[in-house]
Design a protein around this motif. Structure first.
Motif, PDB file in Angstrom:
ATOM      1  N   VAL A 237       0.829  -1.202   0.000  1.00 56.52           N
ATOM      2  CA  VAL A 237       0.000   0.000   0.000  1.00 56.52           C
ATOM      3  C   VAL A 237       0.868   1.258   0.000  1.00 56.52           C
ATOM      4  O   VAL A 237       0.548   2.236  -0.676  1.00 56.52           O
ATOM      5  N   THR A 238       1.977   1.245   0.744  1.00 54.41           N
ATOM      6  CA  THR A 238       2.852   2.414   0.762  1.00 54.41           C
ATOM      7  C   THR A 238       3.486   2.627  -0.606  1.00 54.41           C
ATOM      8  O   THR A 238       3.491   3.746  -1.144  1.00 54.41           O
ATOM      9  N   GLY A 239       4.000   1.552  -1.197  1.00 55.51           N
ATOM     10  CA  GLY A 239       4.586   1.669  -2.531  1.00 55.51           C
ATOM     11  C   GLY A 239       3.568   2.072  -3.573  1.00 55.51           C
ATOM     12  O   GLY A 239       3.843   2.897  -4.457  1.00 55.51           O
ATOM     13  N   GLY A 240       2.357   1.510  -3.488  1.00 56.86           N
ATOM     14  CA  GLY A 240       1.312   1.845  -4.447  1.00 56.86           C
ATOM     15  C   GLY A 240       0.890   3.300  -4.372  1.00 56.86           C
ATOM     16  O   GLY A 240       0.744   3.973  -5.397  1.00 56.86           O
ATOM     17  N   LEU A 241       0.692   3.810  -3.152  1.00 57.09           N
ATOM     18  CA  LEU A 241       0.294   5.202  -2.993  1.00 57.09           C
ATOM     19  C   LEU A 241       1.406   6.157  -3.424  1.00 57.09           C
ATOM     20  O   LEU A 241       1.153   7.177  -4.076  1.00 57.09           O
ATOM     21  N   LEU A 242       2.648   5.827  -3.065  1.00 52.77           N
ATOM     22  CA  LEU A 242       3.764   6.671  -3.482  1.00 52.77           C
ATOM     23  C   LEU A 242       3.850   6.750  -5.008  1.00 52.77           C
ATOM     24  O   LEU A 242       4.024   7.835  -5.581  1.00 52.77           O
ATOM     25  N   ALA A 243       3.722   5.601  -5.670  1.00 45.37           N
ATOM     26  CA  ALA A 243       3.803   5.581  -7.132  1.00 45.37           C
ATOM     27  C   ALA A 243       2.656   6.357  -7.761  1.00 45.37           C
ATOM     28  O   ALA A 243       2.846   7.130  -8.717  1.00 45.37           O
ATOM     29  N   LEU A 244       1.450   6.169  -7.233  1.00 42.57           N
ATOM     30  CA  LEU A 244       0.280   6.839  -7.792  1.00 42.57           C
ATOM     31  C   LEU A 244       0.364   8.350  -7.612  1.00 42.57           C
ATOM     32  O   LEU A 244       0.090   9.123  -8.543  1.00 42.57           O
ATOM     33  N   ILE A 245       0.748   8.798  -6.419  1.00 41.04           N
ATOM     34  CA  ILE A 245       0.847  10.237  -6.158  1.00 41.04           C
ATOM     35  C   ILE A 245       1.931  10.868  -7.031  1.00 41.04           C
ATOM     36  O   ILE A 245       1.753  11.955  -7.584  1.00 41.04           O
ATOM     37  N   TYR A 246       3.060  10.163  -7.158  1.00 43.50           N
ATOM     38  CA  TYR A 246       4.139  10.692  -8.015  1.00 43.50           C
ATOM     39  C   TYR A 246       3.656  10.821  -9.459  1.00 43.50           C
ATOM     40  O   TYR A 246       3.891  11.839 -10.125  1.00 43.50           O
ATOM     41  N   ALA A 247       2.999   9.797  -9.956  1.00 49.53           N
ATOM     42  CA  ALA A 247       2.550   9.815 -11.346  1.00 49.53           C
ATOM     43  C   ALA A 247       1.577  10.956 -11.596  1.00 49.53           C
ATOM     44  O   ALA A 247       1.709  11.708 -12.579  1.00 49.53           O
ATOM     45  N   LEU A 248       0.595  11.131 -10.720  1.00 42.51           N
ATOM     46  CA  LEU A 248      -0.402  12.179 -10.920  1.00 42.51           C
ATOM     47  C   LEU A 248       0.202  13.562 -10.752  1.00 42.51           C
ATOM     48  O   LEU A 248      -0.127  14.493 -11.499  1.00 42.51           O
ATOM     49  N   SER A 249       1.088  13.717  -9.770  1.00 42.80           N
ATOM     50  CA  SER A 249       1.701  15.023  -9.544  1.00 42.80           C
ATOM     51  C   SER A 249       2.589  15.419 -10.714  1.00 42.80           C
ATOM     52  O   SER A 249       2.594  16.577 -11.138  1.00 42.80           O
ATOM     53  N   THR A 250       3.353  14.473 -11.236  1.00 43.86           N
ATOM     54  CA  THR A 250       4.229  14.765 -12.378  1.00 43.86           C
ATOM     55  C   THR A 250       3.410  15.032 -13.634  1.00 43.86           C
ATOM     56  O   THR A 250       3.716  15.947 -14.411  1.00 43.86           O
ATOM     57  N   ALA A 251       2.363  14.253 -13.831  1.00 44.76           N
ATOM     58  CA  ALA A 251       1.511  14.448 -15.003  1.00 44.76           C
ATOM     59  C   ALA A 251       0.834  15.811 -14.994  1.00 44.76           C
ATOM     60  O   ALA A 251       0.536  16.376 -16.049  1.00 44.76           O
ATOM     61  N   ALA A 252       0.581  16.356 -13.796  1.00 43.58           N
ATOM     62  CA  ALA A 252      -0.062  17.663 -13.702  1.00 43.58           C
ATOM     63  C   ALA A 252       0.778  18.745 -14.376  1.00 43.58           C
ATOM     64  O   ALA A 252       0.237  19.724 -14.899  1.00 43.58           O
ATOM     65  N   GLN A 253       2.093  18.578 -14.384  1.00 39.61           N
ATOM     66  CA  GLN A 253       2.969  19.582 -14.987  1.00 39.61           C
ATOM     67  C   GLN A 253       3.545  19.142 -16.329  1.00 39.61           C
ATOM     68  O   GLN A 253       3.791  19.968 -17.205  1.00 39.61           O
ATOM     69  N   GLN A 254       3.792  17.859 -16.492  1.00 33.31           N
ATOM     70  CA  GLN A 254       4.518  17.377 -17.666  1.00 33.31           C
ATOM     71  C   GLN A 254       3.660  16.564 -18.633  1.00 33.31           C
ATOM     72  O   GLN A 254       4.124  16.209 -19.716  1.00 33.31           O
ATOM     73  N   GLY A 255       2.435  16.222 -18.236  1.00 37.69           N
ATOM     74  CA  GLY A 255       1.573  15.424 -19.091  1.00 37.69           C
ATOM     75  C   GLY A 255       1.724  13.928 -18.844  1.00 37.69           C
ATOM     76  O   GLY A 255       2.669  13.472 -18.195  1.00 37.69           O
ATOM     77  N   PHE A 256       0.775  13.168 -19.365  1.00 38.60           N
ATOM     78  CA  PHE A 256       0.753  11.719 -19.130  1.00 38.60           C
ATOM     79  C   PHE A 256       1.628  10.947 -20.120  1.00 38.60           C
ATOM     80  O   PHE A 256       1.729   9.733 -20.024  1.00 38.60           O
ATOM     81  N   GLY A 257       2.259  11.628 -21.045  1.00 41.77           N
ATOM     82  CA  GLY A 257       3.042  10.924 -22.052  1.00 41.77           C
ATOM     83  C   GLY A 257       4.450  10.563 -21.627  1.00 41.77           C
ATOM     84  O   GLY A 257       5.116   9.785 -22.303  1.00 41.77           O
TER      85      GLY A 257
END
Length: 493
Positions: free
Chosen positions: A230-250
């Motif tokens: 759960v810790t690894g999953g949440l960390l990965a998900l938050i990182y992905a969404l936060s980075t995508a907010a500025q750099q996009g999902f590509g």
């Protein structure tokens, strides 16, 4: 978060504040219980401030520390990653080693990290302070809620305490916007971190004198596979969404971490279904009022925090308001929120938690949708009116979902139920902004690429984010209405 009381033998009570001062339903709240509630709410308020106090200060902060526009998102992400990722694990560790002890450790860590962030001499030092703040928050929030629920027994007293706690959390997020603007204009961005340091010291000085120790009576075993997944999953998900907010999902790292987060969270569900002492009780989630109540809570927190964030961009970047004036507008919203929070328990007493929850969600959705009429040439008052009305529904939903998700649950399982309530709050606040700001940013970039002006493109992205926000809240309201049809929370009169 995992406050597991299910294995308590008959006749035994948990070690902690409930032994000395737990008020029973229908009796006035004892002075000591009031003092505990005040202190725990103060800690919650500080954490909520930290979620938003830097939002209006980011442009000034970036110029001072030499952080580019693309790097500023890490001021938010560095806090969000540990605060959301380590929430459940911290709650279980508190069960093992003592909730009061871990609460004090988390508060001390948060205060020291705030000092580091205030004195930061480089981007790396500042981001390290923010990350440590997030880790401290991940410890304070679950332990604080556990101490609250062992102080107040189920019924009107606990409902009132949960309502106050949720209201304080929401108000803290809003007031953080106000203080961030005022302090940044008057004293500079470092004063925002300095305020958190001073507040942390004040609470830390009083907490050891007020809080008794509290831990699970049988010291449950740590569900290590569940904690890791759960810790690894949440960390990965938050990182992905936060980075995508500025750099996009590509970006490759976004796609990889998003997929890894999904796999780890799926593995977590499988692990919890087989664990003898799980971090999250899956049978608890089969209770309709618990499952649907927490979905409503996660949604209202995620979407309202996003509204505030998007409106901050609108007021400063589209209308060109200063940080100070933006803060004042959100201060007026904070007053409306406070009044709505005071009225909410009375509304629940009159109409019941289920109806209040649904009304709150629908009001929040409708008022958020009204913000789609904002334009580049309008004043700031229409935005203030819309967000203030949305705050009324939001506060009603906060108090009602806490009551709904903990009603009808046996005393032995109340720790699990209230743990899920707190997790919904924190995960919602953590994930809402990255998710919809990613969509808004992508749309803004597309409009600019098509030849649109900077302000018009930004406004288009903001409106898309607000539209999706309102739609999600409305859809969840309908789902909750259907799901709770046969699981109504008892009316308090």
């Amino acid at each position: 978060m995992p406050v597991t009381e299910t294995s308590r033998p008959a006749g035994r009570r948990p070690v902690g504040p409930a032994d000395a001062s737990a008020p029973s339903a229908g009796t006035p709240m004892p002075p000591r219980a009031k003092l505990i509630l005040l202190l725990l709410c103060a800690a919650q308020f500080i954490i909520a401030l930290d979620f938003s106090i830097l939002n209006v200060a980011l442009p000034v902060l970036g110029g001072d520390l030499g952080m580019g526009q693309a790097d500023l998102q890490w001021a938010v992400t560095a806090f969000a990653l540990p605060s959301g990722g380590f929430l459940l694990l911290s709650g279980r560790i508190a069960d093992l080693f003592g909730r009061r002890r871990l609460f004090l450790i988390g508060l001390a860590l948060f205060t020291a990290a705030s000092v580091l962030a205030a004195l930061a001499w480089s981007p790396a030092a500042f981001l390290a302070g923010r990350a440590l703040q997030g880790l401290g928050a991940a410890i304070i929030v679950p332990t604080g809620m556990s101490l609250l629920t062992t102080t107040f027994t189920e019924g009107p007293q606990r409902e009132r305490a949960l309502g106050i706690s949720g209201t304080v959390l929401s108000l803290g997020f809003t007031i953080g916007m106000v203080l961030g603007g005022v302090l940044t204009d008057a004293l500079g961005w470092r004063s925002t971190m300095g305020l958190l340091s001073v507040a942390g010291v004040a609470v830390l000085a009083v907490a050891p004198l007020v809080l008794p120790e509290s831990r699970h009576p049988e010291r449950p075993r740590l569900d290590l596979p569940g904690a890791v997944t759960v810790t690894g999953g949440l960390l990965a998900l938050i990182y992905a969404l936060s980075t995508a907010a500025q750099q996009g999902f590509g970006r490759p790292d976004v796609l990889v971490t998003l997929g890894a987060g999904g796999v780890l969270l799926a593995a977590f569900v499988r692990v919890e279904s087989r664990a003898a002492q799980p971090l999250v009780s899956l049978p608890m989630l089969r209770r309709r009022n618990v499952a649907w109540g927490n979905l409503a809570g996660l949604t209202t927190f995620a979407m309202m925090s996003t509204v505030v964030f998007l409106l901050t961009l609108y007021l400063q970047e589209v209308l060109g308001l200063s940080a100070f004036r933006t803060g004042l507008l959100f201060g007026a919203q904070g007053v409306v929120s406070a009044l709505a929070g005071l009225v909410a328990p009375k509304v629940i007493g009159r109409f019941g938690a289920r109806r209040t929850l649904l009304a709150g969600l629908l009001v929040q959705a409708g008022c958020t949708a009204s913000l789609l009429g904002l334009g580049a040439g309008t004043a700031g008052w229409p935005a203030l009116i819309g967000v203030s009305c949305a705050s009324v529904g939001h506060l009603w939903a906060i108090v009602a979902y806490g009551v709904t998700a903990t009603s009808g649950v046996p005393d032995a399982e109340q720790g699990l139920a209230t743990g899920l309530v707190t997790s919904s709050q924190q995960v919602g606040i953590t994930l809402g902004i990255p998710l919809l700001s990613a969509v808004a940013s992508a749309h803004t970039a597309a409009l600019r690429a098509a030849g649109g002006g900077s302000a018009e493109a930004l406004l288009g992205g903001i409106k898309l984010g607000l539209g999706l926000d309102a739609a999600l809240v409305a859809v969840v309201a309908l789902l909750v209405a259907a799901g709770l049809r046969t699981a109504r929370a008892p009316r308090r009169g």
